[in-house]
Design a protein around this motif. Sequence first.
Motif, PDB file in Angstrom:
ATOM      1  N   ILE A 446      37.838   4.161 -23.255  1.00 49.36           N
ATOM      2  CA  ILE A 446      37.000   3.551 -22.217  1.00 49.36           C
ATOM      3  C   ILE A 446      35.577   3.403 -22.758  1.00 49.36           C
ATOM      4  CG2 ILE A 446      35.904   3.930 -19.978  1.00 49.36           C
ATOM      5  CD1 ILE A 446      38.684   3.159 -19.514  1.00 49.36           C
ATOM      6  N   ARG A 447      35.049   2.174 -22.700  1.00 50.29           N
ATOM      7  CA  ARG A 447      33.663   1.950 -23.117  1.00 50.29           C
ATOM      8  C   ARG A 447      32.696   2.090 -21.953  1.00 50.29           C
ATOM      9  NH1 ARG A 447      30.870  -3.019 -23.720  1.00 50.29           N
ATOM     10  NH2 ARG A 447      32.819  -4.180 -23.547  1.00 50.29           N
ATOM     11  N   GLU A 448      33.055   1.509 -20.831  1.00 53.57           N
ATOM     12  CA  GLU A 448      32.208   1.557 -19.639  1.00 53.57           C
ATOM     13  C   GLU A 448      33.117   1.441 -18.422  1.00 53.57           C
ATOM     14  OE1 GLU A 448      27.856  -0.278 -18.536  1.00 53.57           O
ATOM     15  OE2 GLU A 448      29.408  -1.694 -19.164  1.00 53.57           O
ATOM     16  N   CYS A 449      32.721   2.073 -17.329  1.00 53.02           N
ATOM     17  CA  CYS A 449      33.582   2.041 -16.149  1.00 53.02           C
ATOM     18  C   CYS A 449      32.763   2.170 -14.871  1.00 53.02           C
ATOM     19  CB  CYS A 449      34.622   3.166 -16.211  1.00 53.02           C
ATOM     20  SG  CYS A 449      33.919   4.825 -16.246  1.00 53.02           S
ATOM     21  N   ALA A 450      33.361   1.760 -13.781  1.00 57.36           N
ATOM     22  CA  ALA A 450      32.756   1.902 -12.458  1.00 57.36           C
ATOM     23  C   ALA A 450      33.865   1.901 -11.418  1.00 57.36           C
ATOM     24  CB  ALA A 450      31.767   0.773 -12.184  1.00 57.36           C
ATOM     25  N   VAL A 451      33.608   2.575 -10.304  1.00 58.64           N
ATOM     26  CA  VAL A 451      34.571   2.657  -9.211  1.00 58.64           C
ATOM     27  C   VAL A 451      33.868   2.274  -7.920  1.00 58.64           C
ATOM     28  CG1 VAL A 451      36.142   4.167  -7.920  1.00 58.64           C
ATOM     29  CG2 VAL A 451      35.862   4.462 -10.394  1.00 58.64           C
ATOM     30  N   THR A 463      39.995   0.760   0.297  1.00 56.07           N
ATOM     31  CA  THR A 463      40.779   0.782  -0.938  1.00 56.07           C
ATOM     32  C   THR A 463      39.852   1.131  -2.093  1.00 56.07           C
ATOM     33  OG1 THR A 463      42.319  -0.896  -0.121  1.00 56.07           O
ATOM     34  CG2 THR A 463      42.204  -0.583  -2.502  1.00 56.07           C
ATOM     35  N   ILE A 464      40.257   2.086  -2.929  1.00 50.60           N
ATOM     36  CA  ILE A 464      39.461   2.475  -4.096  1.00 50.60           C
ATOM     37  C   ILE A 464      39.863   1.587  -5.271  1.00 50.60           C
ATOM     38  CG2 ILE A 464      38.891   4.351  -5.672  1.00 50.60           C
ATOM     39  CD1 ILE A 464      39.593   6.281  -3.422  1.00 50.60           C
ATOM     40  N   CYS A 465      38.857   0.984  -5.916  1.00 50.96           N
ATOM     41  CA  CYS A 465      39.088   0.034  -7.012  1.00 50.96           C
ATOM     42  C   CYS A 465      38.344   0.497  -8.264  1.00 50.96           C
ATOM     43  CB  CYS A 465      38.607  -1.360  -6.611  1.00 50.96           C
ATOM     44  SG  CYS A 465      39.294  -1.976  -5.061  1.00 50.96           S
ATOM     45  N   GLY A 466      39.014   0.389  -9.406  1.00 46.52           N
ATOM     46  CA  GLY A 466      38.400   0.789 -10.661  1.00 46.52           C
ATOM     47  C   GLY A 466      38.292  -0.372 -11.637  1.00 46.52           C
ATOM     48  N   ALA A 467      37.128  -0.466 -12.275  1.00 51.07           N
ATOM     49  CA  ALA A 467      36.913  -1.489 -13.305  1.00 51.07           C
ATOM     50  C   ALA A 467      36.473  -0.799 -14.599  1.00 51.07           C
ATOM     51  CB  ALA A 467      35.856  -2.486 -12.857  1.00 51.07           C
ATOM     52  N   TYR A 468      36.918  -1.346 -15.732  1.00 47.64           N
ATOM     53  CA  TYR A 468      36.548  -0.723 -16.997  1.00 47.64           C
ATOM     54  C   TYR A 468      36.575  -1.759 -18.108  1.00 47.64           C
ATOM     55  CZ  TYR A 468      41.582  -0.788 -18.051  1.00 47.64           C
ATOM     56  OH  TYR A 468      42.872  -1.184 -18.290  1.00 47.64           O
ATOM     57  N   SER A 469      35.844  -1.439 -19.168  1.00 47.15           N
ATOM     58  CA  SER A 469      35.929  -2.215 -20.403  1.00 47.15           C
ATOM     59  C   SER A 469      36.388  -1.274 -21.508  1.00 47.15           C
ATOM     60  CB  SER A 469      34.573  -2.829 -20.751  1.00 47.15           C
ATOM     61  OG  SER A 469      33.590  -1.827 -20.933  1.00 47.15           O
ATOM     62  N   VAL A 470      36.978  -1.848 -22.559  1.00 44.65           N
ATOM     63  CA  VAL A 470      37.627  -1.053 -23.606  1.00 44.65           C
ATOM     64  C   VAL A 470      36.814  -1.107 -24.888  1.00 44.65           C
ATOM     65  CG1 VAL A 470      39.758  -0.787 -24.945  1.00 44.65           C
ATOM     66  CG2 VAL A 470      39.870  -1.500 -22.559  1.00 44.65           C
ATOM     67  N   ALA A 471      36.704   0.035 -25.534  1.00 45.84           N
ATOM     68  CA  ALA A 471      35.984   0.115 -26.802  1.00 45.84           C
ATOM     69  C   ALA A 471      36.725  -0.681 -27.879  1.00 45.84           C
ATOM     70  CB  ALA A 471      35.834   1.570 -27.227  1.00 45.84           C
ATOM     71  N   GLU A 472      35.968  -1.151 -28.841  1.00 43.38           N
ATOM     72  CA  GLU A 472      36.547  -1.957 -29.911  1.00 43.38           C
ATOM     73  C   GLU A 472      37.633  -1.166 -30.646  1.00 43.38           C
ATOM     74  OE1 GLU A 472      35.049  -4.511 -33.849  1.00 43.38           O
ATOM     75  OE2 GLU A 472      33.606  -3.485 -32.549  1.00 43.38           O
ATOM     76  N   GLY A 473      38.746  -1.851 -30.896  1.00 44.84           N
ATOM     77  CA  GLY A 473      39.841  -1.224 -31.628  1.00 44.84           C
ATOM     78  C   GLY A 473      40.844  -0.499 -30.756  1.00 44.84           C
ATOM     79  N   HIS A 474      40.630  -0.527 -29.431  1.00 44.11           N
ATOM     80  CA  HIS A 474      41.546   0.155 -28.512  1.00 44.11           C
ATOM     81  C   HIS A 474      42.283  -0.857 -27.640  1.00 44.11           C
ATOM     82  CE1 HIS A 474      39.052   3.630 -29.572  1.00 44.11           C
ATOM     83  NE2 HIS A 474      40.025   4.392 -29.088  1.00 44.11           N
ATOM     84  N   VAL A 475      43.486  -0.522 -27.291  1.00 46.41           N
ATOM     85  CA  VAL A 475      44.268  -1.266 -26.304  1.00 46.41           C
ATOM     86  C   VAL A 475      44.572  -0.290 -25.173  1.00 46.41           C
ATOM     87  CG1 VAL A 475      46.398  -2.503 -25.818  1.00 46.41           C
ATOM     88  CG2 VAL A 475      45.262  -2.775 -28.045  1.00 46.41           C
ATOM     89  N   LEU A 476      44.176  -0.631 -23.953  1.00 42.55           N
ATOM     90  CA  LEU A 476      44.256   0.329 -22.862  1.00 42.55           C
ATOM     91  C   LEU A 476      44.643  -0.372 -21.559  1.00 42.55           C
ATOM     92  CD1 LEU A 476      43.789   3.382 -22.530  1.00 42.55           C
ATOM     93  CD2 LEU A 476      41.427   2.888 -21.899  1.00 42.55           C
ATOM     94  N   PRO A 477      45.925  -0.611 -21.352  1.00 43.25           N
ATOM     95  CA  PRO A 477      46.345  -1.240 -20.086  1.00 43.25           C
ATOM     96  C   PRO A 477      46.086  -0.319 -18.897  1.00 43.25           C
ATOM     97  CG  PRO A 477      48.252  -0.525 -21.343  1.00 43.25           C
ATOM     98  CD  PRO A 477      47.063  -0.336 -22.234  1.00 43.25           C
TER      99      PRO A 477
END
Length: 534
Positions: A446-451, A463-477
Amino acid sequence: MSRPAGHLQDLLADSAQRHADRPALVGTDETMTYAELDGAVNRVAHVLLGHGLTPGARVAVLAEKAPWTIAALIGTLRAGGAYVPVDPAGPASRVARIVGAAEPEIVLVDAASRPLLDEVLAELPTALLGRPPLVGALDTQDGVAFGREDLVLAPTAGPGVAPTDLAHLLFTSGSTGVPKGVMITHDTVLAFVDWALRHFGTRPGDRVSGHPPLHFDLSTFDIYATLAAGAELHLVPASLGIDPRGTAAFIRDRALTQWFSVPSVLTYLARFDAVAQDDFPALERLLWCGEVLPTPVLAHWMRRLPHVRFTNLYGPTEATIASSYFDVPEVPPDETVPVPIGRACDGEELRVLDEDMAPMPVGEVGELWIGGAGLSPGYWRDPEKTVAAFVPHADGERLYRTGDLARVDDTGVVHFLGRVDSQVKSRGYRIELGEIEAALATVPGIRECAVVGIDTGGFEGTTICGAYSVAEGHVLPATDVRRRLTELLPKYMVPARWAELEDLPHNVNGKIDRPALRERFAPAPATTAATGGR
């Protein structure tokens, strides 16, 4: 009805004298009369005293909701201790944090929860709640039963335990990722029970639901008000949480006279049309507290059950169960109008104040503060948070800052209007979104996240919602992120909706733009909801 005595365990002792042969607790496959419950409580207390429990010491109770678990709670009080109910369905890491923070002298655990305890805190002294070799016996780790029901203890707590002392610790969500322990004393619970018995008229023989889990403060009302009245507490199995028709059948088959739950349960039953016209003929009272109840859902229930009295209760854990009430007089004629949170219970006080803690004029929006008999002493071993949340007013009154927005109408009725901060209510739990973000940030990749919390209106609520971005070189479904969070957080805190973004939106100050995220997740405009917040 006489005023409740000075300690919570006195309520059972008094009713056991008057209603010895009446059912007190009704579980899935076990019923205890008042005399049997009093004896079980005695057995627990003797085990704890035999262990050397000191007055005021904490006892962690890690067990599923059952008659013997409730006996363990009250037995702790009778021995002069304070109990800490811990969710056995919680992730191991959270259980470890809560038990570690409470520093109990002993843990009472049932057989189903024993592997979890061994995983996280095997070194603590432990007593096992179980049936063999004696039905309902409390056994030590090596299986040897001790403590006798025929050794009668004084019902009042031991020397040095006053009504103003700690009865139990309830851990709620914390914004930094660490659960907060709210200190609840004997006298704060008794103040609410005293009011509730008079207001609702609970009487011997009433059949009351015990729906919330024992680590949730609504269960405190269920237990002690029921026992004080000489009524029957029917423990609702946790499995019915995903079975609306099963829940309706439970209310019907047990001929309950009172149902009390978080609004999401009522919403679920309405959504699946589980309640027939004029259903539940024995039901007299339906109460809710803990989160938003959509007005269309309330109208649905009131039309189906015209013989039932409906009451909205409001109050945070820090003010002990509930601080205000609103008895709904009729089916809401306009389902877009929120239901008020009403007026303060006896001994409580609601104030709508501005930033300088001055009263807001009638009709103007301000922050809601609570004072009076229900206020907690504060947060367990956290003076900084206590001082920030519990503030002395200029008039000398100690007030709790709820973080809720409200207004008072020209009749003196208070209306809830939402939150000031990032806290949300979901499934009856007060959740700090910061705790979810703190857990999410620990997921590798996880590079950055917010809820954010989204009020979807209608039947769905928040409803609780989560958003995130992924660090370079990672795959994170999102499926992997969700699986990781279930190892760190209770299921009710895991976001239901996800968005993996290349970059999260930011405002001009470089901070995450949460309004933009809420807009991204938000559905089409929905009907305004009624409140049952905490």
